[in-house]
Design an enzyme around this catalytic site. Structure first.
Site, PDB file in Angstrom:
ATOM      1  CB  THR A  13      78.640  50.506  26.078  1.00  0.00           C
ATOM      2  OG1 THR A  13      77.291  50.976  26.136  1.00  0.00           O
ATOM      3  CG2 THR A  13      79.611  51.602  26.489  1.00  0.00           C
ATOM      4  CG  ASN A  14      73.810  48.007  24.307  1.00  0.00           C
ATOM      5  OD1 ASN A  14      73.749  46.955  24.921  1.00  0.00           O
ATOM      6  ND2 ASN A  14      73.140  49.080  24.652  1.00  0.00           N
ATOM      7  CE  LYS A  66      66.505  58.957   7.981  1.00  0.00           C
ATOM      8  NZ  LYS A  66      65.699  58.899   9.171  1.00  0.00           N
ATOM      9  CG  MET A  91      71.498  58.267  18.901  1.00  0.00           C
ATOM     10  SD  MET A  91      70.317  57.460  20.012  1.00  0.00           S
ATOM     11  CE  MET A  91      69.389  58.880  20.568  1.00  0.00           C
ATOM     12  CG  LEU A  93      63.069  58.084  13.655  1.00  0.00           C
ATOM     13  CD1 LEU A  93      61.846  58.930  13.357  1.00  0.00           C
ATOM     14  CD2 LEU A  93      62.702  56.918  14.552  1.00  0.00           C
ATOM     15  CB  ILE A  94      65.403  52.638  10.053  1.00  0.00           C
ATOM     16  CG1 ILE A  94      66.539  52.360  11.040  1.00  0.00           C
ATOM     17  CG2 ILE A  94      65.577  51.871   8.756  1.00  0.00           C
ATOM     18  CD1 ILE A  94      67.919  52.615  10.534  1.00  0.00           C
ATOM     19  CG  ASN A 108      66.467  50.128  18.732  1.00  0.00           C
ATOM     20  OD1 ASN A 108      67.679  50.309  18.830  1.00  0.00           O
ATOM     21  ND2 ASN A 108      65.588  51.004  19.175  1.00  0.00           N
ATOM     22  CG  HIS A 110      63.956  52.577  23.904  1.00  0.00           C
ATOM     23  ND1 HIS A 110      64.527  53.685  23.336  1.00  0.00           N
ATOM     24  CD2 HIS A 110      63.073  53.024  24.828  1.00  0.00           C
ATOM     25  CE1 HIS A 110      64.000  54.772  23.897  1.00  0.00           C
ATOM     26  NE2 HIS A 110      63.121  54.389  24.797  1.00  0.00           N
TER      27      HIS A 110
END
Length: 188
Positions: A13-14, A66, A91, A93-94, A108, A110
């Protein structure tokens, strides 16, 4: 034009709100190159269709590490000439691979007044906390979970007769106003 990529994992939605604002000319100096998602079944993929936007699905399970996963994403970001990354419900972590390449160029949003209620279900945590207010935070992304430098916050009350759904809707409404505003200010 500043080229940005949007990362999302869920309902989107964002992401959709940002795309609607780009399409309406409210973010005139931004070109969204693609939606990046880590979930092949994420609802955000369907939300991308009306915008005729490329969608890159990169799932961690398809890579040995990763770092390999992020290197694959980084190659695509570089091919597209992406200058900024906007997280919209992403969802994962970078990690250093992308953080180093996009230092101070990843935003980001939150759904809490950070530093309170980091991580998942921040609205649920606020709802059960007994607090009288919560809100939303736009921040730069660093290596921690919701620990990056805060750019801007907006508060909203938690009413005694609220349901969790009521509170979620109020926080989402704040996000839809605040995130495009901050994106315009920071990126443009």
């Amino acid at each position: 034009m500043v080229k940005v990529a949007i990362f999302a994992s869920g309902s989107g939605t964002n992401f959709e709100n940002i795309m609607q604002r780009v399409t309406a000319g409210e973010l005139p100096n931004i070109e969204v190159t693609a939606l990046y998602t880590d979930q092949a079944e994420a609802e955000c993929i369907q939300r991308a269709q009306p915008f005729n936007l490329d969608v890159h699905i990169t799932e961690l399970k398809d890579y040995a590490t990763k770092a390999d996963y992020e290197r694959a994403m980084l190659k695509q970001l570089e091919r597209e000439g992406v200058e900024w990354i906007i997280l919209a419900g992403y969802m994962k972590l970078i990690s250093a691979t992308i953080l180093d390449a996009y230092e101070s160029r990843i935003l980001n949003i939150h759904p809490s007044l950070l530093p309170k209620y980091k991580g998942v279900d921040a609205i649920g945590q606020a709802f059960t906390s007994g607090d009288k207010e919560t809100g939303t935070t736009v921040h730069y992304v660093d290596s921690g979970m919701d620990t990056g430098q805060i750019i801007e916050q907006r508060q909203c009350p938690i009413y005694e007769d609220d349901t969790k759904a009521d509170l979620e809707q109020r926080v989402k409404s704040l996000e839809y106003e605040l995130y495009p505003k901050v994106i315009a200010e920071i990126i443009q």
